[in-house]
Design an enzyme around this catalytic site. Structure first.
Site, PDB file in Angstrom:
ATOM      1  N   THR A  62       0.836  -1.205   0.000  1.00 44.77           N
ATOM      2  CA  THR A  62       0.000   0.000   0.000  1.00 44.77           C
ATOM      3  C   THR A  62       0.870   1.253   0.000  1.00 44.77           C
ATOM      4  OG1 THR A  62      -1.765  -1.161   1.160  1.00 44.77           O
ATOM      5  CG2 THR A  62      -1.786   1.247   1.297  1.00 44.77           C
ATOM      6  N   THR A  94      13.193   5.407  11.063  1.00 43.15           N
ATOM      7  CA  THR A  94      14.118   4.322  11.400  1.00 43.15           C
ATOM      8  C   THR A  94      13.644   3.034  10.736  1.00 43.15           C
ATOM      9  OG1 THR A  94      14.638   5.383  13.482  1.00 43.15           O
ATOM     10  CG2 THR A  94      15.150   3.029  13.314  1.00 43.15           C
ATOM     11  N   CYS A 109     -21.220  -8.489   0.426  1.00 42.53           N
ATOM     12  CA  CYS A 109     -21.510  -8.431   1.857  1.00 42.53           C
ATOM     13  C   CYS A 109     -20.267  -8.596   2.720  1.00 42.53           C
ATOM     14  CB  CYS A 109     -22.532  -9.500   2.209  1.00 42.53           C
ATOM     15  SG  CYS A 109     -23.749  -9.731   0.914  1.00 42.53           S
ATOM     16  N   GLN A 133       1.265  -9.163  -6.476  1.00 42.05           N
ATOM     17  CA  GLN A 133       0.779 -10.541  -6.660  1.00 42.05           C
ATOM     18  C   GLN A 133       1.718 -11.412  -7.494  1.00 42.05           C
ATOM     19  OE1 GLN A 133      -1.717 -12.253  -5.296  1.00 42.05           O
ATOM     20  NE2 GLN A 133      -2.513 -10.541  -4.107  1.00 42.05           N
TER      21      GLN A 133
HETATM   22  C1  LIG Z   1      -2.095  -7.074  -1.008  1.00 44.17           C
HETATM   23  C2  LIG Z   1      -1.966  -6.138  -2.158  1.00 44.17           C
HETATM   24  C3  LIG Z   1      -1.568  -4.810  -1.964  1.00 44.17           C
HETATM   25  C4  LIG Z   1      -1.341  -4.230  -0.593  1.00 44.17           C
HETATM   26  O1  LIG Z   1      -0.181  -4.729   0.015  1.00 44.17           O
HETATM   27  P1  LIG Z   1       0.016  -4.565   1.607  1.00 44.17           P
HETATM   28  O2  LIG Z   1       1.426  -4.979   1.841  1.00 44.17           O
HETATM   29  O3  LIG Z   1      -0.968  -5.470   2.249  1.00 44.17           O
HETATM   30  O4  LIG Z   1      -0.205  -3.124   1.922  1.00 44.17           O
HETATM   31  C5  LIG Z   1      -1.427  -4.014  -3.077  1.00 44.17           C
HETATM   32  N1  LIG Z   1      -1.651  -4.481  -4.324  1.00 44.17           N
HETATM   33  C6  LIG Z   1      -2.029  -5.755  -4.544  1.00 44.17           C
HETATM   34  C7  LIG Z   1      -2.245  -6.222  -5.948  1.00 44.17           C
HETATM   35  C8  LIG Z   1      -2.210  -6.626  -3.474  1.00 44.17           C
HETATM   36  O5  LIG Z   1      -2.603  -7.875  -3.706  1.00 44.17           O
END
Ligand SMILES: *Cc1c(COP(=O)(O)O)cnc(C)c1O
Length: 396
Positions: A80, A245, A333, A187
């Site tokens: 992220t 850090t 949901c 991924q």
């Molecule tokens: C899981 C995922 C993220 C986010 O990664 P985190 O390390 O959980 O923040 C971003 N892009 C894709 C395609 C993901 O599958």
């Protein structure tokens, strides 16, 4: 109860060798990498070793002399942050050239949400459509690029339907047009080959916990010469580009996960592809009215994403969970919203079909026995749910 974990796209169990490599950095090797004394130097050199392990996996040296360098690796807190960093870093350093960004419509929320924010700050974002398999057409990228375009970002593979995008072909176009190209490879790293030079990308995001590393640590690869604003401001860590850090144990673990991925990649691909194909075939043979979402062969070796007509993804998920099988659904949901996943909408599924989606993602520890278990349990669950469903009018 026997439990079968088939949600490796959500997260993976940390590899025991990774845990072992990290352990000393919680204890006796606790120094701050910025400190000049021996404690600090010990942590600093551990980080630099990890940086080389990352380069070894995603930017290895080729006989042509091409290959990445450690200065191109920035450690972050995960996928992220890497995606947010790529977007904001490019947007704010290249505002004079333009304010236009192009992304695909099936990006992860960690791309979509910061793009929405940038739109509210005056940037323009084009969301490229995909075909029924989830593929972006490189020619659409070409047509979308204007004089003000500063960044194109298309994910390497989609987290939900597993489609692997034509990143290399898109990179040829962005290079020709002199526009930066970022890919979210969260991924694919550790799952299929990822090489920044073969792909031709300028920026790339990866995350430790998606390939047997720890959570809360990732990388943004930034090709040398890329105009980039820092993300976190403060100390001088990561060459002034990402203050704070360093997460030393996490970084050491991520490095180890890269080393293992490099060594195990061919066997991981072989193992997963055969189990994936067995699961797909088994489901198709045993259950009528099921669709495979995503591309038939340009797909991640671990991914089986299906739509089961007439019943809800969430009901299937909960019934599988009662049997100890952990999967995921793009249906509404579960995520607390009323809209089905934007990815399933983008590939053209109706609301009804999108609500019947289910994702199995396989990993290192998945066995043939696990797949047999699913193929025994799952058809019975579908049969039971369909018998109770007013929506299902199908055969057998
Ligand atoms: C899981 C995922 C993220 C986010 O990664 P985190 O390390 O959980 O923040 C971003 N892009 C894709 C395609 C993901 O599958």
């Amino acid at each position: 109860m026997k439990r079968v974990y088939l949600d490796y796209a959500a997260t993976t169990p940390t590899h025991p060798d990774v845990v072992e490599a990290m352990r000393p950095y919680f204890g006796e090797k606790f120094g701050n990498p910025s400190s000049l004394h021996s404690f600090g130097r010990e942590s600093k050199s551990a980080i630099e070793k990890a940086r080389e392990q990352v380069v070894g996996l995603i930017a290895p040296r080729h006989s042509s002399g091409q290959g990445g360098s450690v200065e191109e690796i920035i450690f972050t807190s995960g996928g992220t942050e890497s995606n947010n960093f790529a977007l904001h870093g490019i947007a704010y350093a290249n505002e004079k050239k333009g304010n236009h960004i192009i992304i695909s419509s099936i990006e992860h929320h960690a791309m979509l949400a910061p793009c929405k924010f940038l739109e509210s700050r005056g940037f323009k974002v084009t969301y490229l459509p995909v075909d029924k398999y989830g593929l972006v057409d490189p020619e659409e990228v070409r047509r979308a690029i204007t004089d003000t375009t500063i960044l194109v970002s298309v994910m390497h593979a989609n987290n939900e339907i597993g489609t692997v995008e034509p990143v290399k072909e898109i990179a040829k176009i962005t290079k020709e047009k002199n526009v930066y190209f970022h890919t979210d490879a969260v991924q694919t790293v550790g799952q299929i080959e990822v090489d920044v030079d073969k792909l031709g990308v300028d920026l790339l995001s990866l995350s430790g916990h998606k390939f047997y590393g720890p959570k809360g640590v990732g990388v943004l690869y930034v090709r040398k010469g890329t105009r980039m604003a820092p993300f976190l401001r403060g100390g001088e860590q990561e060459r002034n580009r990402r203050a704070s850090t360093e997460n030393v144990p996490g970084i050491v673990g991520l490095g180890k996960a890269c080393e293992l991925a490099k060594k195990e990649l061919p066997s991981r691909i072989e193992h997963l592809t055969s189990l994936r194909d067995k699961l797909i075939k088994g489901i198709m043979d045993k259950i009528p009215d099921v669709l495979l979402n995503g591309h038939p062969d340009q797909r991640l070796p671990k991914n089986v994403d299906i739509t089961v007509r007439g019943i809800e993804g969430e009901s299937m998920l909960l019934n599988l969970d009662l049997e100890g099988i952990a999967v995921s659904t793009g249906s509404a949901c579960s995520s607390g919203t009323t809209e089905p996943s934007h990815v399933l909408m983008a590939i053209g599924l109706s609301h009804e079909l999108a609500h019947g989606s289910l994702r199995f993602t396989l990993g290192r520890l998945t066995t043939e026995h696990d797949i047999d278990f699913v193929l025994d349990v799952f058809p019975k669950i579908v049969k039971k749910l369909r018998a109770m469903s007013p929506m299902y009018k199908g055969g057998r």
